[in-house]
Design an enzyme around this catalytic site. Structure first.
Site, short mmCIF file in Angstrom:
data_model
loop_
_atom_site.label_atom_id
_atom_site.label_comp_id
_atom_site.label_asym_id
_atom_site.label_seq_id
_atom_site.Cartn_x
_atom_site.Cartn_y
_atom_site.Cartn_z
N ASP A 167 2.35 20.25 -20.63
CA ASP A 167 1.49 19.09 -20.85
C ASP A 167 2.37 18.14 -21.72
O ASP A 167 2.55 18.34 -22.85
CB ASP A 167 0.00 19.48 -21.52
N PHE A 208 -6.92 21.65 -24.75
CA PHE A 208 -7.23 20.17 -24.76
C PHE A 208 -8.74 19.67 -23.89
O PHE A 208 -8.77 20.55 -22.97
CB PHE A 208 -6.23 19.29 -24.33
N THR A 209 -9.15 18.95 -24.38
CA THR A 209 -10.63 18.65 -23.63
C THR A 209 -10.73 18.73 -22.15
O THR A 209 -11.22 19.52 -21.60
CB THR A 209 -11.06 17.54 -24.24
N TYR A 232 0.91 -1.18 0.14
CA TYR A 232 -0.27 -0.02 0.09
C TYR A 232 1.01 1.44 0.02
O TYR A 232 0.55 2.24 -0.76
CB TYR A 232 -1.00 0.05 1.14
N PHE A 248 -18.44 14.79 -26.49
CA PHE A 248 -18.05 13.92 -27.47
C PHE A 248 -18.00 12.38 -27.07
O PHE A 248 -17.97 11.62 -27.84
CB PHE A 248 -16.77 14.27 -27.96
N ARG A 301 -12.62 15.34 -34.05
CA ARG A 301 -11.98 16.43 -33.32
C ARG A 301 -12.46 17.63 -33.74
O ARG A 301 -11.89 18.47 -34.59
CB ARG A 301 -10.42 16.33 -33.14
N LYS A 305 0.41 7.72 -23.28
CA LYS A 305 0.45 7.79 -24.55
C LYS A 305 2.18 7.70 -25.06
O LYS A 305 2.77 6.71 -24.92
CB LYS A 305 0.34 9.40 -25.31
O1 PLI Z 1 -6.61 10.43 -21.02
P1 PLI Z 1 -5.79 10.91 -19.80
O2 PLI Z 1 -6.50 11.39 -18.75
O3 PLI Z 1 -4.73 10.10 -19.43
O4 PLI Z 1 -5.04 12.22 -20.32
C1 PLI Z 1 -5.68 13.63 -20.65
C2 PLI Z 1 -4.95 14.00 -21.79
C3 PLI Z 1 -4.12 15.18 -21.41
N1 PLI Z 1 -3.32 16.07 -22.40
C4 PLI Z 1 -3.29 15.77 -23.63
C5 PLI Z 1 -2.58 16.41 -24.64
C6 PLI Z 1 -4.09 14.41 -23.99
O5 PLI Z 1 -4.00 14.11 -25.36
C7 PLI Z 1 -4.70 13.65 -23.21
C8 PLI Z 1 -5.66 12.68 -23.40
N2 PLI Z 1 -5.75 12.44 -24.63
C9 PLI Z 1 -6.51 11.47 -25.21
C10 PLI Z 1 -7.34 10.48 -24.30
C11 PLI Z 1 -6.63 11.22 -26.54
O6 PLI Z 1 -7.26 10.45 -27.17
O7 PLI Z 1 -5.89 12.09 -27.29
#
Ligand code: PLI
Length: 460
Positions: A218, A127-128, A75, A451, A385, A261
């Site tokens: 970011d 970004f969203t 933990y 979306f 998008r 990513k």
């Molecule tokens: O999906 P998260 O919560 O791990 O990350 C959010 C996020 C933050 N910044 C940027 C630039 C992103 O591209 C992002 C998530 N992007 C997604 C899910 C995408 O499909 O691009």
């Protein structure tokens, strides 16, 4: 300039495969209708080639999988946390790290700490999830990206750059004390994966120092941005991607990371920061929203895979093949006359839906329509998008983004060049019958990040 003399090839061989299934045209028709013409609502089992996102969809290496077996599921104080902390510090250089379940977990904590009601957060395109957390914390996002980022035809190589004049105007208008930080993404997602240059970052650093404003990075796709700097920015031809990544980070004060990513894992993220006081506050908050500060919502094995993935993500061989595959697909689309965002970005191909379907008005969702049509043609899943993703302002009005795009996001180390050929051929088929395609109307709209769950029907 570093020129690529030979074709890129994957710097790995394949040890395990996952079989794909292709539905019939009738099955796809039913699946798309059941999903309300929203590709987010399709079942993955109904998808042939999945380009919805590059997030959490990477194939992990054998090293990462063996790291999963070394999970220390304590933990508190898991050894994997300390490995992650060490590797992240070595690769990115920030002082303190808090793991989170994914990127938006870090955005939530950071926004709550730094933003007060009425604050302004300038950034190089929204970004969203990032903007929503800024708004929920009481702030207002202001776009300060250069104008050419909104023009899919403009071929400037660093369309992720900040327009420093726009920033200076905002500082003059609101005062620096209303701007807690500048939100800077590397490889700007909503602009088409466009990089920011090192020169622009250095200038931004000088300007923000003068006004005592933080830069929060970011860094979700920082390695891809570093690759473009290596390929296109004078003075960086001979520098490794790893060195460039560290230099990028050095001009910023902290970062939020979606490790799903660039960092090559299926789940995970973190907040990392140089300021002790912000770190202390984040350590207090992470236990409320994510979990203890040494796991932040992740299993030990997830943190180990992330630590190894970070190391692999900054290898020159890896990133050259990763971006090489994206460029291969983009060039194929261009050879068919398909209108895509130029220059080709780092993580996917973005079709300009306004150009592809010029007879459909933005209120009838050209990008959402096109994503549905591509799925119907071949089972390839892409993502809108455009106006649906942009959502509504806090006063309820729709945002009308200049860019109305369909994103073909390439998962890392997952598909082959032959898949890229099939994707381009399917898009060409839809392009050939574009005049027959009609727009859609929205029949269900959720309150946040619409979306993901909105539903549509075709206009008769
Ligand atoms: O999906 P998260 O919560 O791990 O990350 C959010 C996020 C933050 N910044 C940027 C630039 C992103 O591209 C992002 C998530 N992007 C997604 C899910 C995408 O499909 O691009």
């Amino acid at each position: 300039m570093k020129t690529i003399k030979r074709s890129w090839a994957e710097p790995y061989k394949i040890k395990m495969v996952e079989l794909l299934k292709m539905n019939s045209s009738a099955q796809r028709k039913k699946a798309m209708k059941d999903a309300g013409y929203n590709t987010f609502l399709l079942k993955s089992d109904d998808v042939y080639i999945d380009l919805l996102t590059d997030s959490g969809t990477s194939a992990m290496s054998d090293h990462q999988w063996s790291g999963m077996m070394m999970g220390d599921e304590a933990y508190a104080g898991s050894r994997n946390f300390y490995n992650l902390e060490r590797v992240a510090k070595e690769v990115y250089g920030y002082k303190y790290l808090i793991p989170t379940h994914q990127g938006r977990g870090a955005e939530n904590i950071l926004s709550k700490i730094l933003i007060k009601k009425g604050d302004i957060i300038p950034g190089n395109m929204y970004f969203t999830t990032t903007r929503l957390h800024q708004e929920l914390a009481g702030g207002k996002f202001e776009d300060i990206i250069i104008d050419s980022a909104h023009d899919p035809e403009n071929e400037f190589p660093f369309k992720g750059n900040v327009d420093l004049n726009k920033l200076e105007k905002l500082i003059k208008k609101h005062g620096a004390d209303k701007i807690p930080y500048i939100s800077i993404a590397t490889s700007v997602n909503m602009a088409g994966g466009q990089p920011i240059s090192m020169k622009n970052l250095k200038e931004l650093r000088a300007l923000t120092k003068k006004h005592n404003i933080l830069i929060i990075h970011d860094m979700t796709r920082v390695a891809e941005n570093a690759f473009f700097i290596q390929q296109k920015e004078k003075g960086y031809e001979m520098r490794s991607v790893k060195e460039i990544v560290k230099e990028i980070c050095s001009y910023t004060d902290g970062a939020t990371m979606s490790a799903k990513k660039d960092a090559l894992v299926n789940i995970g993220g973190f907040l990392t920061i140089n300021d002790w006081n912000i770190y202390e506050e984040a350590r207090n908050m992470v236990v409320v929203y994510e979990g203890l500060h040494t796991y932040g919502g992740l299993a030990g094995r997830d943190m180990e895979a992330m630590a190894i993935g970070i190391g692999e993500s900054v290898s020159d061989d890896h990133i050259r093949a990763r971006v090489g595959q994206v460029i291969y697909l983009g060039e194929k689309m261009l050879s068919y006359g398909i209108p895509i965002v130029k220059p080709i970005g780092g993580h996917g191909i973005f079709i300009d839906a306004k150009k592809f379907l010029p007879h459909i008005s933005q209120d009838n969702f050209p990008a959402q329509t096109l994503a549905a049509e591509i799925y119907l043609d071949s089972g390839v899943r892409t993502m809108e998008r455009g106006i649906v993703s942009a959502g509504r302002k806090t006063n309820g009005e729709n945002y009308y983004p200049k860019l109305e795009l369909v994103r073909f996001t390439i998962p890392r180390r997952v598909y082959t060049q032959a898949h890229m050929d099939v994707i381009a051929e399917s898009t060409r088929s839809v392009f050939e019958r574009k005049n027959k395609i009609k727009g859609m109307q929205m029949i269900y709209e959720p309150k946040y990040l619409r979306f993901f769950q909105a539903r549509f029907e075709k206009i008769k």
